[in-house]
Structures are given as structure tokens and as C-alpha cells.
Design an enzyme around this catalytic site. Structure first.
Site, PDB file in Angstrom:
ATOM      1  N   TYR A 188      69.688  55.481  10.297  1.00  0.00           N
ATOM      2  CA  TYR A 188      70.430  56.575  10.904  1.00  0.00           C
ATOM      3  C   TYR A 188      71.625  56.028  11.697  1.00  0.00           C
ATOM      4  O   TYR A 188      72.749  56.505  11.564  1.00  0.00           O
ATOM      5  CB  TYR A 188      69.513  57.392  11.820  1.00  0.00           C
ATOM      6  CG  TYR A 188      70.157  58.602  12.434  1.00  0.00           C
ATOM      7  CD1 TYR A 188      70.136  59.831  11.790  1.00  0.00           C
ATOM      8  CD2 TYR A 188      70.804  58.521  13.674  1.00  0.00           C
ATOM      9  CE1 TYR A 188      70.738  60.948  12.360  1.00  0.00           C
ATOM     10  CE2 TYR A 188      71.400  59.622  14.243  1.00  0.00           C
ATOM     11  CZ  TYR A 188      71.364  60.836  13.578  1.00  0.00           C
ATOM     12  OH  TYR A 188      71.971  61.938  14.152  1.00  0.00           O
ATOM     13  N   HIS A 206      75.724  56.491  10.894  1.00  0.00           N
ATOM     14  CA  HIS A 206      76.625  57.084  11.878  1.00  0.00           C
ATOM     15  C   HIS A 206      77.689  56.093  12.351  1.00  0.00           C
ATOM     16  O   HIS A 206      78.793  56.503  12.698  1.00  0.00           O
ATOM     17  CB  HIS A 206      75.843  57.671  13.048  1.00  0.00           C
ATOM     18  CG  HIS A 206      75.292  59.019  12.737  1.00  0.00           C
ATOM     19  ND1 HIS A 206      74.178  59.200  11.944  1.00  0.00           N
ATOM     20  CD2 HIS A 206      75.734  60.245  13.071  1.00  0.00           C
ATOM     21  CE1 HIS A 206      73.955  60.492  11.824  1.00  0.00           C
ATOM     22  NE2 HIS A 206      74.878  61.150  12.489  1.00  0.00           N
TER      23      HIS A 206
END
Length: 104
Positions: free
Chosen positions: A18, A22
Site C-alpha cells: 500500500y 502511494h
């Protein structure tokens, strides 16, 4: 100042991925989010529960609620669906949080 806060949930073992995704967020997605009136957007992780806490400042007259209609946002959701809890349309399961206190 307008702002929004919500929580989402990661799948186990997906925190590093994750973060990696990002860190490489698509410039066209950032532009679309900004164009909708969102700025100063942060996401925090509770590593114990895998709960993500998101906080956004919103410009007056923002159109943040229309992001779901943007192809670039839907493409991001599709790409993120394997590591987050999502709805049938691959949008992240988001639970809005009620503000209980604010201090400038």
C-alpha cells in the site's frame, strides 16, 4: 475550513505494498483529486488493526464526492482492490468519521 475524515481497511500483509503504491501515485490522479477541491490529504495506518485513517482539507465548493465518476479514480480503485477491503465496484470500503473536536 472544510475537511473530511474516513477510515478504510487493508488486507493482512499488504501495508508495505500500500505504501509503495502511494509513494508512486500517478500524477494524473493527484491532479484529478486536487481539481475536485481536495488538498492537504493524508492517510495514516494503525498497524495493529490495519485500519487506514484518511484526512482531507476541502476547498469551498469542492466536488470531492464526484471523484467516483472519474475514470482515473476508478482505475486506481481497480489497481488497489487486491490489497484493501472493497465494495463490489472496487471502491474502497470507507466509513466516514464524525468530528468530535477541532483546534486551530
Amino acid at each position: 475550513m472544510l475537511h473530511a475524515a474516513f477510515k478504510m481497511k487493508l488486507k493482512p500483509g499488504c501495508a508495505a505494498e500500500y505504501k509503495r503504491r502511494h509513494d508512486a501515485i500517478w500524477p494524473e490522479l493527484k491532479k484529478a483529486i486536487s481539481a475536485s477541491g481536495v488538498y492537504d490529504y493524508s492517510i495514516f495506518l494503525d498497524e495493529e488493526t490495519l485500519t487506514l485513517f484518511a484526512y482531507q482539507k476541502l476547498k469551498p465548493g469542492n466536488k470531492a464526492d464526484t471523484q467516483k465518476d472519474l475514470p482515473i479514480v476508478r482505475k486506481w480503485w481497480d489497481m488497489m482492490a487486491d490489497i484493501m477491503e472493497v465494495n463490489p465496484d472496487n471502491s474502497p470500503v470507507c466509513i466516514e468519521l464524525k468530528q468530535m473536536f477541532h483546534m486551530d
